[in-house]
Write a protein that holds these residues in place. Structure first.
Motif, PDB file in Angstrom:
ATOM      1  N   ALA A   1      83.463   0.660  50.816  1.00 26.02           N
ATOM      2  CA  ALA A   1      83.666   0.233  52.208  1.00 26.02           C
ATOM      3  C   ALA A   1      83.517   1.379  53.192  1.00 26.02           C
ATOM      4  CB  ALA A   1      85.023  -0.440  52.370  1.00 26.02           C
ATOM      5  N   LYS A   2      82.521   2.237  52.962  1.00 24.16           N
ATOM      6  CA  LYS A   2      82.254   3.343  53.874  1.00 24.16           C
ATOM      7  C   LYS A   2      81.017   3.028  54.692  1.00 24.16           C
ATOM      8  CE  LYS A   2      82.066   7.349  51.952  1.00 24.16           C
ATOM      9  NZ  LYS A   2      81.670   8.344  50.943  1.00 24.16           N
ATOM     10  N   VAL A   3      80.926   3.596  55.898  1.00 19.99           N
ATOM     11  CA  VAL A   3      79.702   3.481  56.677  1.00 19.99           C
ATOM     12  C   VAL A   3      78.641   4.317  56.002  1.00 19.99           C
ATOM     13  CG1 VAL A   3      78.578   3.971  58.884  1.00 19.99           C
ATOM     14  CG2 VAL A   3      80.930   3.123  58.850  1.00 19.99           C
ATOM     15  N   SER A   4      77.543   3.695  55.614  1.00 20.03           N
ATOM     16  CA  SER A   4      76.521   4.415  54.861  1.00 20.03           C
ATOM     17  C   SER A   4      75.731   5.358  55.760  1.00 20.03           C
ATOM     18  CB  SER A   4      75.557   3.419  54.201  1.00 20.03           C
ATOM     19  OG  SER A   4      74.504   4.110  53.573  1.00 20.03           O
ATOM     20  N   GLY A   5      75.651   6.615  55.349  1.00 19.09           N
ATOM     21  CA  GLY A   5      74.859   7.584  56.089  1.00 19.09           C
ATOM     22  C   GLY A   5      73.385   7.286  56.039  1.00 19.09           C
ATOM     23  N   GLU A   6      72.977   6.417  55.096  1.00 17.52           N
ATOM     24  CA  GLU A   6      71.564   6.015  55.009  1.00 17.52           C
ATOM     25  C   GLU A   6      71.179   5.190  56.208  1.00 17.52           C
ATOM     26  OE1 GLU A   6      68.554   2.992  54.415  1.00 17.52           O
ATOM     27  OE2 GLU A   6      70.696   2.617  54.382  1.00 17.52           O
ATOM     28  N   SER A   7      72.121   4.413  56.740  1.00 15.42           N
ATOM     29  CA  SER A   7      71.792   3.533  57.847  1.00 15.42           C
ATOM     30  C   SER A   7      72.218   4.127  59.187  1.00 15.42           C
ATOM     31  CB  SER A   7      72.446   2.159  57.652  1.00 15.42           C
ATOM     32  OG  SER A   7      73.847   2.281  57.492  1.00 15.42           O
ATOM     33  N   ILE A   8      73.509   4.430  59.313  1.00 16.70           N
ATOM     34  CA  ILE A   8      73.991   4.948  60.596  1.00 16.70           C
ATOM     35  C   ILE A   8      75.287   5.713  60.373  1.00 16.70           C
ATOM     36  CG2 ILE A   8      75.206   2.778  61.062  1.00 16.70           C
ATOM     37  CD1 ILE A   8      74.645   3.238  64.028  1.00 16.70           C
ATOM     38  N   THR A   9      75.471   6.791  61.113  1.00 20.86           N
ATOM     39  CA  THR A   9      76.684   7.592  60.968  1.00 20.86           C
ATOM     40  C   THR A   9      77.694   7.195  62.044  1.00 20.86           C
ATOM     41  OG1 THR A   9      75.917   9.356  62.439  1.00 20.86           O
ATOM     42  CG2 THR A   9      75.288   9.508  60.111  1.00 20.86           C
ATOM     43  N   GLU A  10      78.946   7.597  61.821  1.00 27.36           N
ATOM     44  CA  GLU A  10      79.995   7.310  62.802  1.00 27.36           C
ATOM     45  C   GLU A  10      79.682   7.961  64.152  1.00 27.36           C
ATOM     46  OE1 GLU A  10      82.380   5.320  62.512  1.00 27.36           O
ATOM     47  OE2 GLU A  10      82.943   5.098  60.397  1.00 27.36           O
ATOM     48  N   ASN A  11      79.139   9.181  64.111  1.00 25.64           N
ATOM     49  CA  ASN A  11      78.800   9.875  65.362  1.00 25.64           C
ATOM     50  C   ASN A  11      77.724   9.127  66.134  1.00 25.64           C
ATOM     51  OD1 ASN A  11      80.619  11.953  65.020  1.00 25.64           O
ATOM     52  ND2 ASN A  11      79.147  13.309  63.994  1.00 25.64           N
ATOM     53  N   GLU A  12      76.728   8.581  65.412  1.00 26.05           N
ATOM     54  CA  GLU A  12      75.663   7.829  66.082  1.00 26.05           C
ATOM     55  C   GLU A  12      76.210   6.566  66.727  1.00 26.05           C
ATOM     56  OE1 GLU A  12      71.716   9.078  63.467  1.00 26.05           O
ATOM     57  OE2 GLU A  12      72.993   7.419  62.799  1.00 26.05           O
ATOM     58  N   ILE A  13      77.167   5.920  66.070  1.00 23.90           N
ATOM     59  CA  ILE A  13      77.795   4.729  66.654  1.00 23.90           C
ATOM     60  C   ILE A  13      78.507   5.103  67.941  1.00 23.90           C
ATOM     61  CG2 ILE A  13      79.594   2.991  66.331  1.00 23.90           C
ATOM     62  CD1 ILE A  13      78.958   3.014  63.341  1.00 23.90           C
ATOM     63  N   SER A  14      79.260   6.195  67.905  1.00 24.23           N
ATOM     64  CA  SER A  14      80.017   6.637  69.074  1.00 24.23           C
ATOM     65  C   SER A  14      79.094   7.016  70.232  1.00 24.23           C
ATOM     66  CB  SER A  14      80.899   7.828  68.694  1.00 24.23           C
ATOM     67  OG  SER A  14      81.604   8.306  69.815  1.00 24.23           O
ATOM     68  N   GLU A  15      78.008   7.734  69.913  1.00 24.47           N
ATOM     69  CA  GLU A  15      77.094   8.200  70.953  1.00 24.47           C
ATOM     70  C   GLU A  15      76.264   7.066  71.545  1.00 24.47           C
ATOM     71  OE1 GLU A  15      74.832  11.203  69.041  1.00 24.47           O
ATOM     72  OE2 GLU A  15      76.500  12.629  68.907  1.00 24.47           O
ATOM     73  N   SER A  16      76.202   5.930  70.853  1.00 27.20           N
ATOM     74  CA  SER A  16      75.374   4.819  71.316  1.00 27.20           C
ATOM     75  C   SER A  16      76.105   3.890  72.278  1.00 27.20           C
ATOM     76  CB  SER A  16      74.884   3.994  70.119  1.00 27.20           C
ATOM     77  OG  SER A  16      74.083   4.780  69.266  1.00 27.20           O
ATOM     78  N   GLN A  17      77.399   4.093  72.463  1.00 29.28           N
ATOM     79  CA  GLN A  17      78.207   3.156  73.233  1.00 29.28           C
ATOM     80  C   GLN A  17      77.658   2.924  74.645  1.00 29.28           C
ATOM     81  OE1 GLN A  17      80.692   1.305  72.280  1.00 29.28           O
ATOM     82  NE2 GLN A  17      81.154   2.155  70.270  1.00 29.28           N
ATOM     83  N   ASP A  18      77.174   3.972  75.290  1.00 28.05           N
ATOM     84  CA  ASP A  18      76.760   3.861  76.689  1.00 28.05           C
ATOM     85  C   ASP A  18      75.249   3.772  76.867  1.00 28.05           C
ATOM     86  OD1 ASP A  18      79.436   4.063  77.540  1.00 28.05           O
ATOM     87  OD2 ASP A  18      79.342   6.253  77.356  1.00 28.05           O
ATOM     88  N   ARG A  19      74.528   3.585  75.783  1.00 30.27           N
ATOM     89  CA  ARG A  19      73.069   3.510  75.891  1.00 30.27           C
ATOM     90  C   ARG A  19      72.639   2.097  76.232  1.00 30.27           C
ATOM     91  NH1 ARG A  19      70.055   7.162  71.644  1.00 30.27           N
ATOM     92  NH2 ARG A  19      68.613   5.472  71.928  1.00 30.27           N
ATOM     93  N   SER A  20      71.520   1.975  76.957  1.00 21.09           N
ATOM     94  CA  SER A  20      71.011   0.652  77.338  1.00 21.09           C
ATOM     95  C   SER A  20      70.033   0.092  76.319  1.00 21.09           C
ATOM     96  CB  SER A  20      70.313   0.739  78.708  1.00 21.09           C
ATOM     97  OG  SER A  20      69.224   1.659  78.649  1.00 21.09           O
ATOM     98  N   ASP A  21      69.569   0.941  75.392  1.00 23.92           N
ATOM     99  CA  ASP A  21      68.575   0.494  74.413  1.00 23.92           C
ATOM    100  C   ASP A  21      69.159   0.438  73.006  1.00 23.92           C
ATOM    101  OD1 ASP A  21      68.913   3.196  74.089  1.00 23.92           O
ATOM    102  OD2 ASP A  21      66.783   3.679  73.894  1.00 23.92           O
ATOM    103  N   ILE A  22      70.441   0.078  72.897  1.00 19.21           N
ATOM    104  CA  ILE A  22      71.065   0.043  71.565  1.00 19.21           C
ATOM    105  C   ILE A  22      70.446  -1.016  70.668  1.00 19.21           C
ATOM    106  CG2 ILE A  22      73.270   0.990  72.329  1.00 19.21           C
ATOM    107  CD1 ILE A  22      74.366  -1.879  72.333  1.00 19.21           C
ATOM    108  N   TRP A  23      69.741  -1.982  71.261  1.00 19.21           N
ATOM    109  CA  TRP A  23      69.078  -2.991  70.419  1.00 19.21           C
ATOM    110  C   TRP A  23      67.948  -2.358  69.605  1.00 19.21           C
ATOM    111  CZ3 TRP A  23      63.901  -4.352  71.194  1.00 19.21           C
ATOM    112  CH2 TRP A  23      63.300  -3.885  72.380  1.00 19.21           C
ATOM    113  N   ILE A  24      67.389  -1.234  70.099  1.00 21.48           N
ATOM    114  CA  ILE A  24      66.361  -0.506  69.341  1.00 21.48           C
ATOM    115  C   ILE A  24      67.041   0.448  68.361  1.00 21.48           C
ATOM    116  CG2 ILE A  24      64.406   1.085  69.471  1.00 21.48           C
ATOM    117  CD1 ILE A  24      63.874   0.027  72.301  1.00 21.48           C
ATOM    118  N   PHE A  25      67.822   1.376  68.916  1.00 21.49           N
ATOM    119  CA  PHE A  25      68.590   2.314  68.097  1.00 21.49           C
ATOM    120  C   PHE A  25      70.039   2.275  68.570  1.00 21.49           C
ATOM    121  CE2 PHE A  25      70.640   6.345  67.323  1.00 21.49           C
ATOM    122  CZ  PHE A  25      70.308   6.602  66.008  1.00 21.49           C
TER     123      PHE A  25
END
Length: 213
Positions: A93-117
């Protein structure tokens, strides 16, 4: 293997690695500030793009392998190792580093193109998904089976669309614990798929070397 069995095998293989139920938690966290309508628009765009990416690599994967002089069985072995690592993350039950990291999730919060990345790539179509569709297409024995792999991709992302559009309802009904249980079960199936990839790839490489000796 008949067509129905092959379709079932390819659909399960792709669905398990895409694992949309696990992606629901990340999707909800990234769209929590959006209205219901905006969330649905983003879900449709993200899943559509992810499907296009998967189809692109399914169609062009063999050409890429030929371009780099890579045998499909070599990719099968390497992909199996990658999938096994992802499967371990899922079972614990860990977030897989193969797909996305916790830091990337956090940094994506305010992006407008999160549907892409990070939603389309790499959450839905990460290296594991790309490897799986290329290997499945490379394993086909006929044009009919290639069509079935394409159909499996379309079915997988259709289910993804339904799940993402219903993400908040799903989360309300089964909760975070239910998603963890489902993710662990999918991780077990993915580990079995990874073992199949590795053993089949090693056996095929061994037979090719024996035949050439």
């Amino acid at each position: 293997m008949n067509d129905l069995a092959f379709l079932t095998y390819t659909f399960i293989s792709i669905f398990v690695i895409v694992n949309p139920i696990s992606g629901v938690v990340t999707f909800i966290s990234l769209t929590s500030h959006m209205t219901f309508e905006d969330k649905n628009i983003l879900a449709k765009k993200a899943v559509f793009l992810a499907c296009i990416i998967a189809l692109f690599f399914a169609v062009t994967g063999n050409l890429m392998l030929d371009l780099f002089g890579i045998n499909v069985d070599s990719l099968r072995i390497a992909g199996g190792i990658l999938l096994f690592r992802v499967a371990l993350d899922m079972m614990f039950a860990k977030v897989s580093g193969e797909s996305i990291t916790e830091n990337e999730i956090s940094e994506s919060q305010d992006r407008s193109d999160i549907w892409i990345f990070p939603i389309s790539l790499p959450l839905l179509t990460g290296p594991g998904t790309i490897t799986t569709v290329i290997v499945l297409m490379g394993s086909t024995a006929s044009v009919g089976q290639k069509f079935l792999v394409i159909l499996s991709i379309l079915l997988t992302f259709f289910v993804c669309m339904v799940i993402f559009l219903s993400s908040r309802r799903i989360y309300t009904h089964i909760g975070y614990t239910g998603m963890l249980v489902f993710t662990r079960i999918m991780g077990l199936f993915l580990a079995a798929l990874a073992a199949d990839f590795v053993t089949t790839g090693i056996w095929n490489v061994y037979r090719a070397l024996s035949a050439g000796a």
